[in-house]
Write an enzyme that holds these catalytic residues in place. Sequence first.
Site, PDB file in Angstrom:
ATOM      1  N   ASN A   1       0.869  -1.173   0.000  1.00  0.00           N
ATOM      2  CA  ASN A   1       0.000   0.000   0.000  1.00  0.00           C
ATOM      3  C   ASN A   1       0.910   1.229   0.000  1.00  0.00           C
ATOM      4  OD1 ASN A   1      -1.814   2.031   0.437  1.00  0.00           O
ATOM      5  ND2 ASN A   1      -2.446   1.340   2.482  1.00  0.00           N
TER       6      ASN A   1
ATOM      7  N   LYS B   1       0.132   4.249  -0.265  1.00  0.00           N
ATOM      8  CA  LYS B   1      -0.507   5.423   0.358  1.00  0.00           C
ATOM      9  C   LYS B   1      -0.264   6.668  -0.515  1.00  0.00           C
ATOM     10  CE  LYS B   1      -0.105   3.086   4.754  1.00  0.00           C
ATOM     11  NZ  LYS B   1       0.018   3.146   6.210  1.00  0.00           N
TER      12      LYS B   1
ATOM     13  N   HIS C   1      -9.357   1.170   5.071  1.00  0.00           N
ATOM     14  CA  HIS C   1      -8.084   1.397   5.746  1.00  0.00           C
ATOM     15  C   HIS C   1      -8.280   2.336   6.940  1.00  0.00           C
ATOM     16  CE1 HIS C   1      -3.963   2.483   6.582  1.00  0.00           C
ATOM     17  NE2 HIS C   1      -3.624   1.396   5.913  1.00  0.00           N
TER      18      HIS C   1
ATOM     19  N   GLU D   1      -6.633   4.713   7.996  1.00  0.00           N
ATOM     20  CA  GLU D   1      -6.407   6.136   7.701  1.00  0.00           C
ATOM     21  C   GLU D   1      -7.666   6.743   7.061  1.00  0.00           C
ATOM     22  OE1 GLU D   1      -2.759   5.450   5.581  1.00  0.00           O
ATOM     23  OE2 GLU D   1      -1.836   4.854   7.472  1.00  0.00           O
TER      24      GLU D   1
ATOM     25  N   GLU E   1      -5.208  -4.836  10.595  1.00  0.00           N
ATOM     26  CA  GLU E   1      -4.160  -3.841  10.800  1.00  0.00           C
ATOM     27  C   GLU E   1      -4.425  -3.103  12.115  1.00  0.00           C
ATOM     28  OE1 GLU E   1      -2.209  -2.664   6.809  1.00  0.00           O
ATOM     29  OE2 GLU E   1      -3.952  -1.389   7.081  1.00  0.00           O
TER      30      GLU E   1
ATOM     31  N   GLY F   1       2.808   2.215  10.829  1.00  0.00           N
ATOM     32  CA  GLY F   1       3.773   3.294  10.676  1.00  0.00           C
ATOM     33  C   GLY F   1       4.493   3.665  11.960  1.00  0.00           C
TER      34      GLY F   1
ATOM     35  N   SER G   1       3.734  -2.253  10.302  1.00  0.00           N
ATOM     36  CA  SER G   1       5.183  -2.313  10.525  1.00  0.00           C
ATOM     37  C   SER G   1       5.804  -3.665  10.162  1.00  0.00           C
ATOM     38  CB  SER G   1       5.535  -1.926  11.965  1.00  0.00           C
ATOM     39  OG  SER G   1       5.111  -0.598  12.228  1.00  0.00           O
TER      40      SER G   1
HETATM   41  P1  13P Z   1       3.273   0.284   7.681  1.00  0.00           P
HETATM   42  O1  13P Z   1       3.754  -1.001   7.075  1.00  0.00           O
HETATM   43  O2  13P Z   1       3.994   1.487   7.197  1.00  0.00           O
HETATM   44  O3  13P Z   1       3.157   0.209   9.171  1.00  0.00           O
HETATM   45  O4  13P Z   1       1.753   0.495   7.137  1.00  0.00           O
HETATM   46  C1  13P Z   1       0.860  -0.546   7.214  1.00  0.00           C
HETATM   47  C2  13P Z   1      -0.352  -0.182   6.458  1.00  0.00           C
HETATM   48  O5  13P Z   1      -1.094   0.709   6.848  1.00  0.00           O
HETATM   49  C3  13P Z   1      -0.628  -0.894   5.203  1.00  0.00           C
HETATM   50  O6  13P Z   1      -1.909  -0.610   4.736  1.00  0.00           O
END
Ligand code: 13P
Length: 249
Positions: free
Chosen positions: A9, A11, A94, A96, A166, A172, A212
């Site tokens: 992803n 983003k 997601h 976010e 997640e 992150g 992560s």
């Molecule tokens: P990270 O791998 O940067 O923690 O992000 C995970 C994520 O949100 C994938 O959709």
Amino acid sequence: MRKQIVAGNWKMNNGLIQTKSLIVELKQQTKTSNAEVMIAPTFTNLWHAFEATRQDDIEVIAQNMHFAENGAYTGEISAGMLKSLGIQTVILGHSERRAYYNETDEALAKKVSTALENEMRVIFCFGEELSDRKAGKQEDVVKSQLVNALCHLKAQDFKHIVLAYEPVWAIGTGETATPDQAQEMHAFIRNLFRDRYNDEVAENLSILYGGSVKPSNAKEIFSKPDVDGGLIGGASLKAEDFYAIVNAF
Ligand code: 13P
């Protein structure tokens, strides 16, 4: 046999030039595992990414879409628009999107239905916040996210659904769920679908872990019996790291 999937992803990262060069680097990597590989560039780069990977074992997928087929929704993208580019899979829910754009379970239920009506595959994301876990409520939170957004579906619809657990506190942050925490939640989720539907739905459902995931921890996480792959953020932006994760199976 469930599918193993590793999806990157991206983003809101990578303009067209960076997208082009990252795809060139991804194409130079060697895949030694059976995992399906997916990348989710931003909307503006989907067409380039799709064209550039046509001959490769990489599926280009979208990060989001609207629930309406079309209409007065400035700034939004429909399932039909994605399909018109050749995109077959979309990430929905997601954390976010939930946190910054107020995506509710109700809106997500509609998005999931629209995606399936358009014969798309969905990677459905969900997960608890740190405060939920500290209060021991992680299973209740995850259950309600899943039931509210997915349990209007019929058993056969789950052929087109991939789940991505997640935990928000692991995204992150560099802090990963331990492999045991991931396994515990994934087994809980699989049993939820066994109870709500049947063994076949539960056993065929691919459940990815995200938060992560790095080359250094992927192998241990993927070794757990109910972890069928990963949804990778930061580490998917480096071709070598991403394929180290793909090849961790
Ligand atoms: P990270 O791998 O940067 O923690 O992000 C995970 C994520 O949100 C994938 O959709």
